[in-house]
Design an enzyme around this catalytic site. Structure first.
Site, PDB file in Angstrom:
ATOM      1  N   ARG A  45     -10.029  -3.094   8.059  1.00  0.00           N
ATOM      2  CA  ARG A  45     -10.290  -1.854   7.314  1.00  0.00           C
ATOM      3  C   ARG A  45     -10.551  -0.728   8.300  1.00  0.00           C
ATOM      4  NH1 ARG A  45     -15.383  -1.133   3.198  1.00  0.00           N
ATOM      5  NH2 ARG A  45     -15.057   1.068   2.711  1.00  0.00           N
ATOM      6  N   HIS A  58     -10.964   6.919 -10.316  1.00  0.00           N
ATOM      7  CA  HIS A  58      -9.587   7.387 -10.136  1.00  0.00           C
ATOM      8  C   HIS A  58      -8.725   7.165 -11.385  1.00  0.00           C
ATOM      9  CE1 HIS A  58      -9.044   8.892  -6.095  1.00  0.00           C
ATOM     10  NE2 HIS A  58      -9.529   7.801  -5.515  1.00  0.00           N
ATOM     11  N   ASP A  88      -1.289  11.377   5.741  1.00  0.00           N
ATOM     12  CA  ASP A  88      -2.442  10.597   6.197  1.00  0.00           C
ATOM     13  C   ASP A  88      -3.412  11.463   7.018  1.00  0.00           C
ATOM     14  OD1 ASP A  88      -3.625   7.940   6.184  1.00  0.00           O
ATOM     15  OD2 ASP A  88      -3.298   7.958   8.354  1.00  0.00           O
ATOM     16  N   TYR A 124     -12.816  14.355   0.364  1.00  0.00           N
ATOM     17  CA  TYR A 124     -13.777  13.528  -0.372  1.00  0.00           C
ATOM     18  C   TYR A 124     -15.120  14.252  -0.553  1.00  0.00           C
ATOM     19  CZ  TYR A 124     -10.776   9.418   0.343  1.00  0.00           C
ATOM     20  OH  TYR A 124      -9.737   8.529   0.329  1.00  0.00           O
ATOM     21  N   HIS A 138     -15.838   4.148  -7.480  1.00  0.00           N
ATOM     22  CA  HIS A 138     -14.894   5.128  -6.959  1.00  0.00           C
ATOM     23  C   HIS A 138     -13.473   4.844  -7.461  1.00  0.00           C
ATOM     24  CE1 HIS A 138     -13.309   7.970  -3.888  1.00  0.00           C
ATOM     25  NE2 HIS A 138     -12.263   7.158  -3.937  1.00  0.00           N
ATOM     26  N   GLU A 139     -13.023   3.637  -7.254  1.00  0.00           N
ATOM     27  CA  GLU A 139     -11.644   3.318  -7.659  1.00  0.00           C
ATOM     28  C   GLU A 139     -11.480   3.394  -9.175  1.00  0.00           C
ATOM     29  OE1 GLU A 139      -9.853   3.580  -5.242  1.00  0.00           O
ATOM     30  OE2 GLU A 139     -11.253   3.091  -3.633  1.00  0.00           O
ATOM     31  N   PRO A 197      -6.089  -2.215   4.866  1.00  0.00           N
ATOM     32  CA  PRO A 197      -6.567  -1.133   5.733  1.00  0.00           C
ATOM     33  C   PRO A 197      -7.553  -0.169   5.073  1.00  0.00           C
ATOM     34  CG  PRO A 197      -4.340  -0.665   4.994  1.00  0.00           C
ATOM     35  CD  PRO A 197      -4.666  -2.042   4.504  1.00  0.00           C
ATOM     36  N   GLY A 238     -10.609   0.559  -0.811  1.00  0.00           N
ATOM     37  CA  GLY A 238     -10.031   0.281  -2.111  1.00  0.00           C
ATOM     38  C   GLY A 238      -8.828   1.165  -2.359  1.00  0.00           C
ATOM     39  N   MET A 239      -7.980   0.737  -3.271  1.00  0.00           N
ATOM     40  CA  MET A 239      -6.819   1.532  -3.671  1.00  0.00           C
ATOM     41  C   MET A 239      -6.695   1.419  -5.184  1.00  0.00           C
ATOM     42  SD  MET A 239      -4.351   3.505  -2.902  1.00  0.00           S
ATOM     43  CE  MET A 239      -3.428   4.228  -4.255  1.00  0.00           C
ATOM     44  N   GLU A 240      -6.660   2.600  -5.814  1.00  0.00           N
ATOM     45  CA  GLU A 240      -6.781   2.696  -7.267  1.00  0.00           C
ATOM     46  C   GLU A 240      -5.499   2.356  -8.018  1.00  0.00           C
ATOM     47  OE1 GLU A 240      -6.825   5.095  -4.985  1.00  0.00           O
ATOM     48  OE2 GLU A 240      -6.007   6.995  -5.702  1.00  0.00           O
ATOM     49  N   GLN A 248       0.343   4.526  -1.265  1.00  0.00           N
ATOM     50  CA  GLN A 248      -0.186   5.862  -0.973  1.00  0.00           C
ATOM     51  C   GLN A 248      -0.265   6.043   0.551  1.00  0.00           C
ATOM     52  OE1 GLN A 248      -4.198   6.713  -2.331  1.00  0.00           O
ATOM     53  NE2 GLN A 248      -3.818   8.906  -2.460  1.00  0.00           N
ATOM     54  N   GLN A 254       0.890  -1.165   0.000  1.00  0.00           N
ATOM     55  CA  GLN A 254       0.000   0.000   0.000  1.00  0.00           C
ATOM     56  C   GLN A 254       0.926   1.212   0.000  1.00  0.00           C
ATOM     57  OE1 GLN A 254      -3.225   0.894  -0.346  1.00  0.00           O
ATOM     58  NE2 GLN A 254      -2.468   2.984  -0.086  1.00  0.00           N
ATOM     59  N   LYS A 293     -11.634   2.319   8.285  1.00  0.00           N
ATOM     60  CA  LYS A 293     -12.895   3.053   8.311  1.00  0.00           C
ATOM     61  C   LYS A 293     -13.978   2.307   9.096  1.00  0.00           C
ATOM     62  CE  LYS A 293     -16.539   3.532   5.434  1.00  0.00           C
ATOM     63  NZ  LYS A 293     -17.282   3.524   4.169  1.00  0.00           N
ATOM     64  N   GLU A 328      -9.475  13.160  -4.585  1.00  0.00           N
ATOM     65  CA  GLU A 328     -10.619  12.474  -3.976  1.00  0.00           C
ATOM     66  C   GLU A 328     -11.964  13.166  -4.207  1.00  0.00           C
ATOM     67  OE1 GLU A 328     -10.378   9.508  -3.154  1.00  0.00           O
ATOM     68  OE2 GLU A 328      -8.225   9.261  -2.868  1.00  0.00           O
TER      69      GLU A 328
HETATM   70  N1  BES Z   1      -6.865   6.450  -2.726  1.00  0.00           N
HETATM   71  C1  BES Z   1      -7.811   6.144  -1.711  1.00  0.00           C
HETATM   72  C2  BES Z   1      -7.217   5.443  -0.530  1.00  0.00           C
HETATM   73  C3  BES Z   1      -6.102   6.187   0.149  1.00  0.00           C
HETATM   74  C4  BES Z   1      -6.159   7.552   0.334  1.00  0.00           C
HETATM   75  C5  BES Z   1      -5.002   5.518   0.612  1.00  0.00           C
HETATM   76  C6  BES Z   1      -5.102   8.223   0.940  1.00  0.00           C
HETATM   77  C7  BES Z   1      -3.967   6.173   1.228  1.00  0.00           C
HETATM   78  C8  BES Z   1      -4.009   7.538   1.397  1.00  0.00           C
HETATM   79  C9  BES Z   1      -8.970   5.328  -2.264  1.00  0.00           C
HETATM   80  O1  BES Z   1      -9.351   5.681  -3.553  1.00  0.00           O
HETATM   81  C10 BES Z   1     -10.156   5.599  -1.415  1.00  0.00           C
HETATM   82  O2  BES Z   1     -10.570   6.710  -1.382  1.00  0.00           O
HETATM   83  N2  BES Z   1     -10.671   4.586  -0.757  1.00  0.00           N
HETATM   84  C11 BES Z   1     -11.872   4.704   0.032  1.00  0.00           C
HETATM   85  C12 BES Z   1     -13.023   4.240  -0.806  1.00  0.00           C
HETATM   86  C13 BES Z   1     -14.289   4.948  -0.660  1.00  0.00           C
HETATM   87  C14 BES Z   1     -14.240   6.434  -0.580  1.00  0.00           C
HETATM   88  C15 BES Z   1     -15.303   4.483  -1.690  1.00  0.00           C
HETATM   89  C16 BES Z   1     -11.709   3.806   1.243  1.00  0.00           C
HETATM   90  O3  BES Z   1     -10.711   3.102   1.316  1.00  0.00           O
HETATM   91  O4  BES Z   1     -12.563   3.806   2.106  1.00  0.00           O
HETATM   92 ZN    ZN Z   2     -10.323   7.582  -3.570  1.00  0.00          ZN
END
Ligand code: BES
Ligand code: ZN
Length: 608
Positions: free
Chosen positions: A563, A308, A384, A392, A304-305, A275, A278-280, A149, A147, A565, A327
């Site tokens: 995860r 991106h 972070d 977002y 979403h991904e 964690p 998703g990651m694009e 990003q 991971q 979130k 975002e």
């Molecule tokens: N690129 C992000 C995840 C991310 C952001 C990783 C910043 C590290 C640093 C990814 O596209 C994202 O936004 N994921 C969300 C998905 C959701 C908004 C649909 C997530 O992981 O919850």
């Molecule tokens: Zn995103």
């Protein structure tokens, strides 16, 4: 006349230079002097030692006849550096910083074309999670995923680790022959190589945060001519079912904002410790298994991904202070894809939930908090810290307000052109604004939006669009009925989807007596739901009301899901009472070794 033309040319060149010279406060790299155009990796994944080791060869373009090259590293053991494949180079590694790592400064000459760094990663590298077989679905083979990003690429590749630098890459990955390697590149196949050697090539230039690798017991199922899903054997069918609409989503995205520029779009379903949702990663989005609800109800994450692939991967935030350009645009684009594929009522449900989340976040952070601005100032801090609902969802509502102000056709023309004109380039908030102002000249409309307030001021402007959902009006009516004494079994919920239930749970009275919680669980069996999003909402209610029946399943959830979130709100709610805190500490101590460092970095501060 001639003179003005000359002056204009001069300013234009100056601006073009400024654009490429945006300082990145989170990177040591001297990318304004020398830049990296290609990285060639040859790495061995050692599951015993938990290391990647080998070489990274970087092709250079020396813009300023520089005699040094500065790369980002974090925790890398560097064994040596050679120039142009032959001579050993002089190099030093600076003092390591807890967040940013250490600069690797290499002495080069203006003629140096290539540097090769021989190195290995640390077992605690932030980008790498080495999973034991017990942490996978199959339970028999280990797993590794990256991971990168925001600034973790430097923990596995010495590179210019800022989103403003782009390079192509190729890679040879050597691993156990019973495992499959996949990367954010061409070369994925999902078939095992007898020697355990996998080769990849990424021809489109990408920033370092999109470097990605996963190694595990993976299989592939095609979904369409240019899409498919990778996952462990016991998960892959479930994934193929869940993502059946993927081709429709790609088609919808292309219709909106132009051709998909990355050839393939595959999904990789990771083990549950991933964690993020998703990651694009280009060509292969990494995803949490918690979106496998079994009813395709959480696929907005895929939209979403996928989005991106334009907003972020094509037009990239120049620095992490401009994160909303990635975002906010992506949430906007995601909603447009969802509307096209599933209809406006569905998309409006998402928007209402988005606004509620945003309001909650701003209330929590404080409306005067500078981190509630779209354009962030993350100097000296981990990027972070910028990963909040602001980038977002405030970003989304700003762009939605633009759409409503200029009208959808005009706004879509603008966005399509924006993605096309700036493809494969970094974008600062200021360059976005310059493009925006050049394109839209109606001052009255722009004043009505209040663009600078949206972007540079904290809080939520009063003209934030207010989405309405008839579907949720129905839910509200049922909540009212329940509050007025209708038993749960008599509520009209037969055609409700995941989003109706999420809205229901989020809009119940703030304080619920225990017997009301029991009553709901008896009727709707929330505690046993297989939907990770609903479970997260429900468990928060259970903690608040002290509903003990839920604690067994909740422990299971916290032990399995990594995860951030989904687990952060539960720990946050738990630690509010002394008994909750004790329980949280006990569970966290057991679960923590299975969590990714991205999650423990956040949770350590909560469960302490
Ligand atoms: N690129 C992000 C995840 C991310 C952001 C990783 C910043 C590290 C640093 C990814 O596209 C994202 O936004 N994921 C969300 C998905 C959701 C908004 C649909 C997530 O992981 O919850
Ligand atoms: Zn995103």
């Amino acid at each position: 006349m001639k003179l003005t033309a000359l002056l204009l040319l001069f300013t234009l060149t100056l601006n073009a230079q400024k654009k490429t010279m945006t300082p990145d406060i989170h990177s040591y790299a001297n990318s304004a002097d020398v830049t990296v155009t290609h990285i060639s990796l040859d790495l061995t994944a050692d599951f015993e030692a938990k290391t990647l080791s080998g070489t990274a060869t970087l092709d250079l373009k020396n813009l300023k006849k520089s005699s040094t090259l500065v790369l980002d590293t974090k925790g890398l053991s560097v064994e040596g550096v050679t120039l142009d494949g032959t001579s050993a180079a002089k190099y030093t590694i600076g003092e390591p910083h807890a967040i940013f790592g250490a600069p690797l400064t290499i002495t080069i000459t203006p003629k140096t074309k290539q540097v090769t760094v021989k190195y290995s990663t640390s077992p605690s590298a932030g980008a790498l999670q080495w999973l034991e077989p017990s942490q996978t679905a199959g339970k028999t083979k280990p797993f590794l995923f990256t991971q990168s990003q925001a600034i973790l690429a430097r923990t596995w590749v010495p590179c210019m680790d800022g989103p403003g630098v782009r390079f192509t890459y190729s890679a040879v990955i050597r691993t156990r022959p019973d495992l499959v390697a996949v990367m954010s590149a061409a070369g994925n196949s999902g078939t095992k190589s007898a020697e355990g050697v996998y080769r990849f090539e990424m021809k489109q230039p990408i920033p370092s945060y999109l470097l990605a690798l996963a190694v595990g017991d993976l299989e592939f199922r095609p979904l369409g001519p240019r899409s498919g899903v990778y996952a462990e054997p016991s998960v892959v069918e479930k994934g193929a079912y869940e993502f059946a609409d993927l081709e429709k989503m790609i088609a919808a995205a292309e219709e909106l904002y132009g051709p998909y520029r990355w050839e393939r779009y595959d999904l990789l379903v990771l083990p549950p410790s991933f964690p993020f949702g998703g990651m694009e990663n280009p060509r292969i989005t990494f995803a949490t298994p918690t979106i496998l609800a079994g009813d395709r109800s959480l696929v907005a994450l895929v939209a979403h991904e996928l989005a991106h692939s334009w907003s972020g991967n094509l037009v990239t935030n120049a620095t992490w202070n401009d994160f909303w350009l990635n975002e906010g645009f992506t949430v906007y684009f995601e909603h447009r894809i969802m509307e096209k594929v599933y209809g406006a009522p569905y998309a409006e449900m998402l928007s209402v939930l988005t606004l509620k989340d945003l309001r909650g976040t701003i209330e929590e952070m404080g409306a005067a908090n500078p981190d509630t601005r779209l354009k962030l100032d993350l100097s000296g801090r981990d990027p972070d810290e910028g990963v909040t609902d602001i980038a977002y969802n405030k970003g989304y509502f700003f762009l939605r307000l633009c759409e409503e102000t200029f009208g959808r056709p005009a706004w879509d023309d603008f966005l399509k052109k924006y993605f096309n004109d700036n493809a494969f380039h970094p974008m600062t908030t200021e360059s976005f604004l310059a493009i925006f102002h050049k394109h839209f000249t109606d001052t009255a409309k722009k004043n009505a939006i209040g663009i600078d307030a949206w972007i540079y001021a904290p809080g939520l402007p009063a003209n934030c669009p207010e989405p309405r959902s008839d579907e949720f009006t129905k839910v509200t009516a049922q909540i009212d009925a329940w509050n007025a004494g209708t038993p749960p079994s008599r509520l009209v919920t037969a055609d409700w989807t995941t989003h109706h239930w999420l809205y229901f749970l989020r809009n119940l009275p703030a304080e619920l007596r225990l017997e009301k919680v029991i009553e709901l669980d008896y009727a709707f069996n929330f505690t046993r739901t297989g939907n990770a999003e609903i479970a997260c909402e429900w468990f928060q209610r259970c903690i608040k009301s002290g509903y003990e029946t839920a604690y067994g399943p909740m422990r299971n959830y916290l032990m399995n899901v990594g995860r951030r979130k989904l687990i952060k709100p539960l720990y946050t709610e738990l630690v509010k009472t002394p008994t909750g805190l004790a329980w949280a500490k006990e569970v966290y101590a057991k679960a923590r070794p299975g969590y990714h460092s991205v999650s423990t970095n956040t949770l350590d501060a909560i469960v302490k």
